[in-house]
Design an enzyme around this catalytic site. Structure first.
Site: not given
Length: 392
Positions: A91, A94, A177, A299, A342, A345
């Site tokens: 992820s 992203k 999420y 984040e 961030k 996995s």
């Protein structure tokens, strides 16, 4: 030019059972013993505790890069990890998808306030008539799940799922999420540009960020550099195909390239204006959830940030539950004291990156096993703390 005047205006306009002596190496242009000791102190016990076969760590301090490599990329062959070993980002991918969306907005192909169905007419008449691109990108579309149901495997079944899905919450009010959420954001961004997502990433976004060895699909000539991942059965594994996999968790990259990537998002010097604008919107703050601020992909936390708050923002509660958001209007600007991070996995890999733009500090940790976020965050926090002292 002001990139973000207010949320509404922007939307409308826009320190392990691993034989470390044989597996560790460190190459560092600028590393001092104290820095190497700090990284070893964070990584060696982590790998032992979680049976991680191999890790590559990249740090950047004011644009100077250091690399620390541990263990093996393949237990079967014994190939050692190096800074050019390719790992799956999960992820953490992203954040690249977010840049594509920001780049599309900078070019005028979309605005974050556009409704999703505007860019995929087949969604007309569905809930996506009322859900904006920024809702999708910040996981506030109304309760899209973490993963697609098992039956969603291709574009046709994906469309059927989205057309029949109904939100549990009003868009923009709660964060849950979700791979389908930001995955659809990336898919629609690519549609707005008239090209497939994979082609845009490989042909435009990676090169535009100065990356030469970042991949959605690893080239045949690079497969020897691609690490094998390991899950509970300890058999070699790599990520398989899935709906919106490229958009949500598809990037494969080396520690060397991650250092370049961190420098790009920290500074952006040398990038063209559209990429700088894209990076800025990914680091803007759209919603506050407890002590965490949701950017686009990243984040974020007000700097300085304590470890407890960073752990809370990367907790299972934050990842699995629908949390009420406090919308930020106007969005917090990108150029503010912040720490962005961030996790990522896949079944066989675990990644984490964090950076502090105002101090030009960044760290990326790539591993060929997924292990708890708490261990990742704690290790990286120790490394970043050491970097700050070392830089000073």
């Amino acid at each position: 030019m002001t990139l973000l005047l207010s949320r509404r205006q922007a939307l409308a306009g826009s320190l392990l059972a691993l034989p470390l002596l044989s597996g560790r190496s460190a190459t560092a242009q600028t590393a001092r013993p104290s820095l190497r000791q700090a990284v070893d102190a964070a990584i060696v016990p982590l790998m032992q505790a979680h049976d991680v076969p191999g890790m590559a760590v990249a740090v950047t301090i004011g644009g100077k890069r250091s690399f620390f490599n541990y263990g093996v990329a393949s237990r079967e062959s014994g190939q050692k990890v190096g800074e050019d070993t390719l790992f799956e980002l999960g992820s953490l991918s992203k954040t690249f998808t977010a840049i594509l969306g920001g780049w599309a907005q900078a070019r005028g192909a979309l605005a974050f306030g556009d409704k999703a169905s505007h860019h995929w007419p087949a969604l007309a008449g569905s809930s996506f008539d009322e859900i904006s691109l920024i809702d999708l990108g910040t996981y506030t579309a109304g309760g899209l799940p973490l993963q697609f149901p098992a039956g969603v495997k291709d574009e046709a079944s994906m469309l059927g799922y989205f057309r029949s899905w109904r939100p549990a919450f009003a868009p923009g009010t709660r964060r849950l999420y979700s791979n389908p959420s930001i995955g659809l954001f990336g898919y629609l961004a690519a549609r707005s540009l008239g090209q497939p997502f994979d082609a845009l990433m490989q042909g435009t976004i990676f090169p535009g960020l100065g990356l030469k060895r970042a991949f959605i699909t690893v080239r045949a000539t690079e497969m020897e550099s691609y690490a094998w991942g390991y899950a509970k059965a300890n058999k070699p594994i790599r990520v398989g195909p899935g709906a919106l996999d490229s958009e949500a968790y598809g990037v494969k990259i080396s520690a060397a390239e991650m250092a370049r990537y961190l420098e790009a998002v920290i500074d952006g010097a040398g990038l063209d204006d559209n990429f700088r604008r894209a990076i800025a919107v990914t680091q803007s703050g759209y919603d506050r959830i407890g002590g965490m601020v949701q950017g686009l992909g990243w984040e974020m936390y007000d700097d300085p940030v304590g470890l407890d708050r960073l752990l809370a923002g990367n907790s299972a509660e934050m990842a699995r539950n629908a949390n009420t958001v406090a919308p930020l209007d106007p969005p917090l600007p990108a150029r503010r004291p912040l720490l962005a991070n961030k996790t990522g996995s896949t079944n066989g890999f675990g990644a984490y990156a964090a950076f502090v733009p105002s101090k030009a500090l960044g760290v990326a940790m790539l591993a060929n096993r997924s292990y708890p976020n708490e261990a990742r965050v704690t290790a990286a926090y120790g490394i970043l703390s050491a970097l700050e002292k070392w830089a000073g």
